[in-house]
Motif scaffolding. Structure first.
Motif, short mmCIF file in Angstrom:
data_model
loop_
_atom_site.label_atom_id
_atom_site.label_comp_id
_atom_site.label_asym_id
_atom_site.label_seq_id
_atom_site.Cartn_x
_atom_site.Cartn_y
_atom_site.Cartn_z
N PHE A 155 36.56 44.22 58.62
CA PHE A 155 35.63 44.62 57.55
C PHE A 155 35.66 46.14 57.34
N GLU A 156 35.82 46.90 58.43
CA GLU A 156 35.95 48.35 58.27
C GLU A 156 37.24 48.69 57.52
N ALA A 158 38.73 46.82 55.35
CA ALA A 158 38.52 46.45 53.93
C ALA A 158 37.81 47.59 53.21
N ARG A 159 36.78 48.13 53.84
CA ARG A 159 36.05 49.23 53.19
C ARG A 159 36.94 50.45 53.01
N LYS A 160 37.68 50.80 54.07
CA LYS A 160 38.50 52.01 54.02
C LYS A 160 39.58 51.90 52.94
N ASN A 162 39.62 49.80 50.39
CA ASN A 162 39.12 49.28 49.11
C ASN A 162 39.57 47.84 48.83
N LYS A 164 38.50 43.76 48.76
CA LYS A 164 37.25 43.16 48.31
C LYS A 164 36.89 41.84 48.97
N TYR A 193 28.23 43.36 55.90
CA TYR A 193 29.10 43.95 54.86
C TYR A 193 28.95 43.16 53.56
N ASP A 195 29.09 44.01 50.63
CA ASP A 195 30.01 44.47 49.58
C ASP A 195 31.37 43.78 49.66
N ILE A 196 31.65 43.07 50.77
CA ILE A 196 32.95 42.40 50.93
C ILE A 196 32.71 40.90 50.92
#
Ligand code: NAI
Length: 336
Positions: A155-156, A158-160, A162, A164, A193, A195-196
């Motif tokens: 998940f980290e 995915a955030r780094k 971008n 989804k 998370y 946002d994902i």
């Protein structure tokens, strides 16, 4: 910035592709002192001995290694050194980006996904024994700690980068306890998370979906064995193991490696394709925050593939390893 990096050229075509990659990185202007572990004796140790070996000490000290393929005996002999290194250094996350390289013909185009594979447990714990003659038992170990750690990593990531959407892949309908624990651990992390997007899919269906419509996948999160199999399957959709990189990441230590084998059939002939190791080196440069150099090398590599004049035989060309390397360095010279 200067870096000291452990280099394990490996067996078979390993040393040939390692030389090519070193030349290209030097041409990009990245200053690297390679601590080369060339003698197989440096790494031909097992279990506790491997953990105490010179190669593990070198990787621990430098924090980063680039590795070519190592030969492993099938159905006999000592355990795999590849698996041993991951265990000794607790490289818990295997990261396998799968993306088309323009110029390489493949089953699908515009595929762009990342598979994150738990790298330390599951059936790869190596706990096998003979119960009675003719009956063996192999233990599948799944822990909440390792499952939560890999889920957080995914998940980290995915955030780094971008991304989804993450598919959690499992067989918890049958292995209700082991794959069940993997899933419940991911769900707890996924809840943090919002946002994902998080979707669960059973492994057999996931394989079919991957072949029918790979574009639906953005990231996949898998246990060790499913991850091993599905990441090769995914690579096959974009042209095979010769054109995909991989990284094995732990806390403050990482090994980047080509995922193809030692190619004994072409070793020593000067025709091996260094692309997979080069792409792994590009990932390594990103990890080292050498972003400009990694982008320049990637652009040069893409240019050589787009032009298609200096490709090696495995991807339909006629160039030698040296000719391909020179072409990438030529393209790079215009960008540095
Ligand atoms: P392999 O990947 O070595 O070869 C499969 C086919 O792909 C062969 O035809 C080979 O010529 C071709 N090939 C592979 N890499 C290539 C490259 N860079 N350029 C051009 N052609 C390439 O797989 P195989 O034959 O199953 O395994 C051979 C040995 O490699 C075994 O001892 C195996 O244990 C080891 N191996 C090591 C790995 C690692 O260290 N990460 C991964 C896979 C296998």
């Amino acid at each position: 910035m200067k870096h000291t990096i452990t280099l394990i050229p490996g067996d078979g075509i390993g040393p040939e592709v390692a030389v090519a990659v070193k030349k290209i990185i030097a041409a990009a202007g990245v200053e690297i002192t390679w601590e080369e572990m060339s003698a197989r004796g440096d790494i031909d140790r097992r279990g506790d001995e491997l953990a105490q070996s010179a190669v593990v000490a070198s990787i621990r000290k430098n924090g980063v290694a680039l590795k070519g393929p190592l030969a492993t005996a099938v159905a006999m002999g000592p355990p795999s050194i590849n698996v041993g290194l991951r265990k000794a250094l607790d490289l818990y996350a295997n990261v396998r980006p799968v993306k088309n390289l323009k110029g390489v013909s493949s089953r699908y185009y515009d595929v762009d996904m990342v598979l994150i594979r738990e790298n330390t447990e599951d059936l790869y714990a190596g706990l096998e024994h003979e119960v009675v003659p003719g009956v063996v038992e192999s233990l599948k170990i799944i822990t909440e700690r390792a499952s939560t750690r890999i889920a957080r990593f995914a998940f980290e990531y995915a955030r780094k980068w971008n991304r989804k959407k993450i598919h959690g892949i499992h067989k918890a309908n049958i292995m209700k306890m082991s794959d069940g624990l993997f899933l419940t651990s991911i769900r707890k992390v996924a809840a943090q998370y919002p946002d994902i997007e998080y979707i669960e899919m059973i492994i057999d269906n996931a394989c079919m979906q991957m072949v029918l419509n790979p574009h639906q996948f953005d990231m996949l999160l898998l246990t060790n064995l499913y991850g091993d199999i599905m990441s090769d399957l995914a690579a096959g959709l974009v042209g095979g193991l010769g054109v995909v990189p991989s990284g094995n990441i732990g806390e403050n230590v990482a090994i980047f490696e080509a995922v193809h084998g030692t190619a004994p059939d072409i070793a020593g002939k000067g025709i091996a394709n260094p692309t997979a190791l080069l792409m792994s080196a590009i990932m390594m440069l990103e990890y080292l925050d050498e972003v400009a150099a990694s982008q320049q090398i990637e652009a040069a590599l893409h240019q050589v593939y787009r032009e298609g004049k200096s490709l090696t035989r495995d991807v339909g060309g006629a160039a030698t390893t040296a000719e391909f390397t020179d072409a990438v360095m030529g393209a790079l010279a215009a960008k540095v």
